[in-house]
Design an enzyme around this catalytic site. Sequence first.
Site, short mmCIF file in Angstrom:
data_model
loop_
_atom_site.label_atom_id
_atom_site.label_comp_id
_atom_site.label_asym_id
_atom_site.label_seq_id
_atom_site.Cartn_x
_atom_site.Cartn_y
_atom_site.Cartn_z
N SER A 1 0.81 -1.32 0.13
CA SER A 1 -0.09 -0.01 0.02
C SER A 1 0.94 1.12 0.04
CB SER A 1 -0.82 0.00 1.29
OG SER A 1 -1.61 1.26 1.19
N GLY A 2 0.42 2.16 -0.86
CA GLY A 2 1.47 3.38 -0.94
C GLY A 2 2.57 3.39 -1.83
N THR B 1 -1.75 2.66 -8.01
CA THR B 1 -2.60 3.48 -8.82
C THR B 1 -2.06 4.49 -9.75
OG1 THR B 1 -4.07 2.96 -6.94
CG2 THR B 1 -4.66 4.47 -8.24
N ASN C 1 -1.60 5.51 3.48
CA ASN C 1 -1.54 6.14 2.00
C ASN C 1 -2.92 7.12 2.05
OD1 ASN C 1 -1.83 6.93 -0.49
ND2 ASN C 1 -1.93 4.87 -1.44
N SER D 1 -5.58 5.83 -0.38
CA SER D 1 -5.56 4.31 -1.05
C SER D 1 -6.63 3.79 -1.67
CB SER D 1 -5.27 3.64 0.60
OG SER D 1 -5.06 2.19 0.38
N SER D 2 -6.68 2.86 -2.38
CA SER D 2 -7.52 1.97 -3.06
C SER D 2 -8.18 1.14 -2.19
CB SER D 2 -7.05 1.37 -4.50
OG SER D 2 -6.21 2.34 -5.33
N GLY E 1 -2.13 -4.73 -2.41
CA GLY E 1 -0.73 -5.48 -2.31
C GLY E 1 -0.71 -6.29 -1.08
N GLU F 1 -0.87 -7.70 2.60
CA GLU F 1 -1.40 -7.00 3.82
C GLU F 1 -0.86 -7.84 5.00
OE1 GLU F 1 -5.10 -5.60 3.65
OE2 GLU F 1 -4.78 -3.99 2.20
N1 LIG Z 1 5.37 8.12 -10.10
C1 LIG Z 1 5.11 9.11 -9.17
N2 LIG Z 1 5.46 10.39 -8.93
C2 LIG Z 1 5.07 11.22 -7.86
N3 LIG Z 1 4.30 10.66 -6.61
C3 LIG Z 1 3.80 9.20 -6.81
C4 LIG Z 1 4.27 8.40 -7.99
N4 LIG Z 1 3.55 7.41 -7.54
C5 LIG Z 1 2.93 7.31 -6.42
N5 LIG Z 1 3.19 8.65 -6.12
C6 LIG Z 1 2.53 9.40 -4.69
O1 LIG Z 1 2.65 8.35 -3.75
C7 LIG Z 1 1.03 8.15 -3.16
C8 LIG Z 1 0.61 6.93 -3.12
O2 LIG Z 1 0.59 6.20 -4.40
P1 LIG Z 1 -0.54 5.37 -4.92
O3 LIG Z 1 -2.04 5.86 -4.36
O4 LIG Z 1 -0.68 4.98 -6.33
O5 LIG Z 1 -0.30 3.78 -3.99
P2 LIG Z 1 -0.95 2.63 -4.19
O6 LIG Z 1 0.34 1.24 -4.23
O7 LIG Z 1 -1.80 2.38 -5.15
O8 LIG Z 1 -1.50 2.21 -2.70
P3 LIG Z 1 -2.98 1.61 -2.26
O9 LIG Z 1 -2.51 0.09 -2.34
O10 LIG Z 1 -2.82 1.93 -0.84
O11 LIG Z 1 -4.00 2.17 -3.06
C9 LIG Z 1 0.25 9.05 -4.45
O12 LIG Z 1 -0.85 9.57 -3.61
C10 LIG Z 1 1.28 9.89 -4.92
O13 LIG Z 1 1.38 11.17 -3.98
#
Ligand SMILES: Nc1ncnc2c1ncn2[C@@H]1O[C@H](COP(=O)(O)OP(=O)(O)OP(=O)(O)O)[C@@H](O)[C@H]1O
Length: 660
Positions: free
Chosen positions: A109-110, A114, A163, A166-167, A382, A384
């Site tokens: 997560s994070g 996404t 996050n 977070s999705s 991811g 957990e």
């Molecule tokens: N390539 C990137 N460039 C800049 N910031 C990023 C990038 N990727 C992620 N981030 C930052 O990290 C944060 C978390 O990313 P994201 O929401 O995609 O995580 P995730 O893996 O989908 O988490 P979850 O599983 O909790 O949904 C985003 O809100 C953004 O601020």
Amino acid sequence: MQALEQVQEGQLQGVEDICALSTVSEPALLHAVRLRFARQDIYTRVARILISVNPFCPLPIYRSECLDRFKQAKDSAELAPHIFGTGHDALRGLAQGTKDQAIVISGESGAGKTESAKFLLTYVAECVKGHDADGAHGAHVEERVVQTNPVLESFGNAMTTRNANSSRFGKWLDLRFSQALAMRGCRITSYLLELTRVCGQCEGERGFHIFFQLTQARDEPGLKALNLQAPEAYRYLKNSVLRAPGIDDKQNFSDLRRALHVLGFSEEEQMQAFQILAGILSLGNCEFGEAEDGEELGLVGAEAAARALRVAPERLAQGLRRRKVVTGRDCIETPLRLDQARAARDGLGRVLYGLFDWLIQRMNDGLEMTNGQKPGVLDISGFESFGTNSLEQLLINLSNEELQQQFNEAVFKSEIEDCLKEGIDLGEIRYEDNSDVVALLDGKGGVLDILDEELAMPKATDLSFTNKVLKSQGKHRRLVTPKFYGSATFGIHHYAATVTYTCDGFLEKNADRLPLDTVADLLLSSELPLLQEMGRRLEGGSPLAKGSKLRSATFRFRASLRELMTKIQASETHYVRCIKPNASSVPEESSRRPWCTSSCATAGCWRRYGSGSRASAAGCASRISCCDSAACRCCGPRRRGPPWRPRRRRRRTRRRWRNG
Ligand SMILES: Nc1ncnc2c1ncn2[C@@H]1O[C@H](COP(=O)(O)OP(=O)(O)OP(=O)(O)O)[C@@H](O)[C@H]1O
């Protein structure tokens, strides 16, 4: 004596493709990725796999110039590793072959899954723009596909301690293309939406963004009729963090409205959806009074909820306070106890949030095309491991195990077999084969089979389920038995870590019962056509409907997981492995000193400061940058070392130097 690994020049320089190293080892890979990350090269390639380290700050690498460079490149390998390169490879695969393409994005997560999926979608949409748009949906289909993101994020994302955005669901996006690579449509499949979040959240978290967006925008002319109040006025929201750092609820709400409009949701449909959300919030405010034995509970607040949901208040009140008991041919109604009534209220709130499924169905209806080649993008929760892990974590971790197994088969097993066929000796290649964990959980007679069997047992409990698992699988090397007999827990040695699962509530969650017997009738009686539609789904074809064979939640999940794995196996798969460089979700954590331990005092800010420092709240202007306070050991003037480093150790070090 173990021989030391030889350091290679490429690893010291941070090569773009790890396969370019003469020998690939774990330390070499880690060093190269870390070095690249330090100079803001967040992507590294390992053949078909892209490693992406979250920078937690905006980088100028997604601009249109960069996108154009990939668009014009013949081969993505000509350019530095990039998420656009993965999109480029998938599109090239589509253009060249007959195989569907799949992009699997994984990470904790994070880690940036996404965001990666969004960059990919933007890239693909840009690349195919202007190709012949012979589909029924015309030239704007790319824009409509991209606009599904704000809708899914508003309704399916929430702030967690890991996050802020977070999705809370897994997503498989099937994109459809014509032979001439014009985008024809898409189909979204969601997995395991975390419905429990509607009615309650853990400390430091909050509910789905949409509730906060709607309450923030309550004074907009079109929304006044909903009679919404500030989030503090609602039981389901008030105990959570009201403002998620870096999230602008008002702005996101206007983005959502625009997206809904582009996707063809009428103003009336949108208002009905908002009305249901207002109904959920009012429902949460319903409170029950004490009652004498055999008497009905008192109920306050049902009128407001009934008004929002457009149902008769008496019908709602009756549904929340009584239940039908069938004895032989007779059916009698008995009053619910206080805990049962509260559970029925929250259960109804979760059923109403089935709105999420309706939204996805509605978007699919507008965007789905049955023919055409399909590249799919999978962004799934991811692995957990929390303080307490329940059935949701078990299912999420099972899906990660299945994906890992598929990854092992595609990357290791098949490559090794191919090389052996060609007579190439690869030496010893070690990887963790996790097929035994998959079999333990999902195989015949495995943990989930036992859980389903327990549904048919009238006297089954969470403890009896745990005991059966321990009895039948106790000797499995991946199963960890609890230290104390009688606790409904067991552990699993997963490929990523060992997780202990607390089985309290497993049976109830798996049974997935409707909160009230009359819920379908209640929804059908509403004046809102949208609620009537949801009622019809509950009454008829829905898995939750009475008599449905698919009543167990894990049965349905396993079926959809199998379908997903079949799709991935039939495709040419590209992998994106996202990495979260630090637990505090801040940029360049490595440059921060390790003794920074205090949290900032600003509400909603998770930044951590030097222990004992008096970092002012005013320093917390931005989510991404540090506080810049002179008093803070994180960002204040750098010192030579921690002031409390023990003197004796320093002396010893000096002595060792002298001797050496
Ligand atoms: N390539 C990137 N460039 C800049 N910031 C990023 C990038 N990727 C992620 N981030 C930052 O990290 C944060 C978390 O990313 P994201 O929401 O995609 O995580 P995730 O893996 O989908 O988490 P979850 O599983 O909790 O949904 C985003 O809100 C953004 O601020």
